[in-house]
Design an enzyme around this catalytic site. Structure first.
Site, short mmCIF file in Angstrom:
data_model
loop_
_atom_site.label_atom_id
_atom_site.label_comp_id
_atom_site.label_asym_id
_atom_site.label_seq_id
_atom_site.Cartn_x
_atom_site.Cartn_y
_atom_site.Cartn_z
N THR A 161 0.85 -1.18 0.00
CA THR A 161 0.00 0.00 0.00
C THR A 161 0.89 1.24 0.00
O THR A 161 2.12 1.13 -0.06
CB THR A 161 -0.91 0.02 1.25
OG1 THR A 161 -0.11 0.36 2.40
CG2 THR A 161 -1.56 -1.34 1.48
N CYS A 162 0.27 2.41 0.12
CA CYS A 162 1.07 3.64 0.12
C CYS A 162 1.94 3.75 1.37
O CYS A 162 2.92 4.49 1.38
CB CYS A 162 0.16 4.86 0.00
SG CYS A 162 -1.06 5.00 1.32
N ASN A 163 1.58 3.02 2.42
CA ASN A 163 2.33 3.13 3.67
C ASN A 163 3.10 1.88 4.07
O ASN A 163 3.86 1.91 5.03
CB ASN A 163 1.38 3.48 4.83
CG ASN A 163 0.92 4.92 4.75
OD1 ASN A 163 1.69 5.80 4.43
ND2 ASN A 163 -0.35 5.15 5.03
N ASP B 56 -9.70 2.81 8.11
CA ASP B 56 -10.24 1.51 7.73
C ASP B 56 -9.97 1.14 6.27
O ASP B 56 -10.41 0.08 5.81
CB ASP B 56 -11.74 1.43 8.03
CG ASP B 56 -12.53 2.53 7.36
OD1 ASP B 56 -11.97 3.24 6.51
OD2 ASP B 56 -13.73 2.68 7.68
N GLY C 137 -8.75 6.01 -9.04
CA GLY C 137 -8.88 4.70 -8.40
C GLY C 137 -9.65 4.85 -7.11
O GLY C 137 -10.46 5.76 -6.95
N LYS C 138 -9.39 3.98 -6.15
CA LYS C 138 -10.14 4.02 -4.89
C LYS C 138 -9.93 5.33 -4.13
O LYS C 138 -10.87 5.90 -3.59
CB LYS C 138 -9.74 2.83 -4.02
CG LYS C 138 -10.24 1.50 -4.56
CD LYS C 138 -9.91 0.35 -3.62
CE LYS C 138 -10.45 -0.97 -4.18
NZ LYS C 138 -10.13 -2.12 -3.30
#
EC number: 1.2.1.70
Length: 399
Positions: free
Chosen positions: A45-47, A107, A179-180
């Site tokens: 993910t980004c993190n 979340d 995207g999301k």
């Protein structure tokens, strides 16, 4: 054995992006690592970038193999952490509930875990124990979110960015990537006082008609985005592009606020050479959230028992799962005993009284196991282990 290789949480975005794995190459990387180590899932993910495996490889061999398989620079090995067994299980459950997110309690991570799980299923790189663990983690995250009611406090990165944009009273902006994250931004900003929201996408034909009905929203082609920079005060970039999509030479001489939500980063750091540009990256945005962090931390701590319960249940399942080969062996042995007596019954049912024959067959089966238990009791008595043996035999045969 469940093992985890991940990137240390304190690493800045410059380091994290060196380990990022884009969706375009994910399937190939999954299959390659699967061939080298066994069952695997990659959560990127980004993190965070985390590699979960069920493998018997020892720690150094696994780390070497993963770095080789993912083409990571081994000079960066000091930035990773390694844990296994119950510590890896605990970590995943905490991640699914938002305890390790840069924005505590957000979340989005639950959806990202589900996406990673689906990708591993699609690539056929996850099975058995690792598959069961991720099923449990997703269930745990859902239960925690529902009972903790964390959704009452918007804590995702898109929600924080949207709030900042509103606080800055920005009325004209562009979202690059839909995207999301881009869609969440649209959701938060659509009801704002914005004058115009440009949304740059690579394929205009893929934009659903329902989005096009919003008057202040204008979808534009990604390749035409630069021609609109003079008309906006803010850019939020959230693409999955492998390379930079904005550098200082692309920007006009006007005040611009830019939020870079992508990993790898979309924005070249050379834009900071421009006095008229303010740039926020993922790390900057995380700091903005500090005000509400203490409240969420207290609330989440109150419901930590939920993930502890799921951890305990999985560890118990894992221990029992180790007995599966022995259980199958016992069942197979039992089937063989029954099959012999069924064959005897079929051969004799026309020559003898069936009631007597059935009684004889049932008694024969019972005697077989009872006699075997007696033999074991005698053997264990002679070996000085009769006490534990008697306890187990009584538990099996006596009410």
């Amino acid at each position: 054995m469940i093992q985890l290789i991940g990137i240390k949480s304190q690493c800045d975005i410059g380091i994290r992006q060196k380990f990022s794995i884009t969706s375009e190459v994910l399937e190939g990387k999954l299959k390659y690592i699967n061939e080298l180590v066994g069952s695997v899932l990659i959560l990127s993910t980004c993190n965070r970038t985390e590699i979960y495996v069920d493998s018997n490889l020892e720690e150094k061999k696994l780390i070497d193999t993963v770095f080789y398989g993912l083409d990571w620079d081994y000079d960066l090995v000091s930035y990773i952490f390694y844990i296994k067994d119950k510590y890896a299980i605990k970590h995943l459950m905490e991640v699914s509930c938002g305890f390790h997110s840069k924005i505590l309690g957000e979340d989005q991570i639950l959806g990202q875990i589900k996406t990673a799980y689906d990708a591993a299923l699609e690539a056929k790189t996850i099975k058995g124990k690792l598959q069961r663990l991720f099923q449990k983690a997703i269930t745990c995250g859902k239960e925690f979110k529902h009972i903790c009611e964390s959704y009452r406090i918007p804590v995702s990165i898109p929600s924080i960015v949207a709030k900042e944009i509103l606080n800055m009273d920005i009325r004209k902006y562009m979202i690059i990537g839909f995207g999301k994250i881009g869609q969440l931004l649209f959701k938060y900003l659509n009801n704002s006082q914005a004058q115009i929201i440009y949304i740059a996408v690579r394929d205009l034909n893929k934009v659903h008609d329902s989005y096009k009905k919003c008057g202040k929203i204008r979808f534009i082609s990604f390749k035409d985005r630069k021609s609109y920079y003079n008309d906006i005060d803010c850019i939020v970039s959230c693409t999955s592009a492998p390379d930079k999509i904005i550098s200082k030479g692309d920007l006009p001489c006007r005040k611009l606020t830019i939020f870079d939500l992508a990993v790898p980063e979309d924005i070249d750091r050379n834009v900071l050479d421009l006095d008229n540009v303010t740039l926020y990256d993922i790390d900057n945005i995380s700091v903005i959230d500090e005000k509400n962090k203490a409240i969420r931390k207290k609330t989440m701590g109150k419901y930590r028992y939920i993930l502890e319960n799921h951890i305990d249940k999985f560890i118990k399942w894992e221990k029992l799962h180790q007995l599966s080969p022995e259980i199958q062996k016992v069942k197979k042995y039992g089937d063989e005993i029954c099959e012999k007596r069924i064959t005897t019954f079929k051969n004799k049912k026309h020559t003898k009284d069936n009631d007597i024959l059935v009684k004889t067959m049932i008694e024969s089966t019972a005697r077989f196991y009872i006699n075997r238990a007696i033999e074991v009791m005698k053997e264990e008595k002679l070996n000085g282990r009769e006490e534990e043996c008697l306890r187990l035999i009584n538990k099996i045969f006596c009410k």
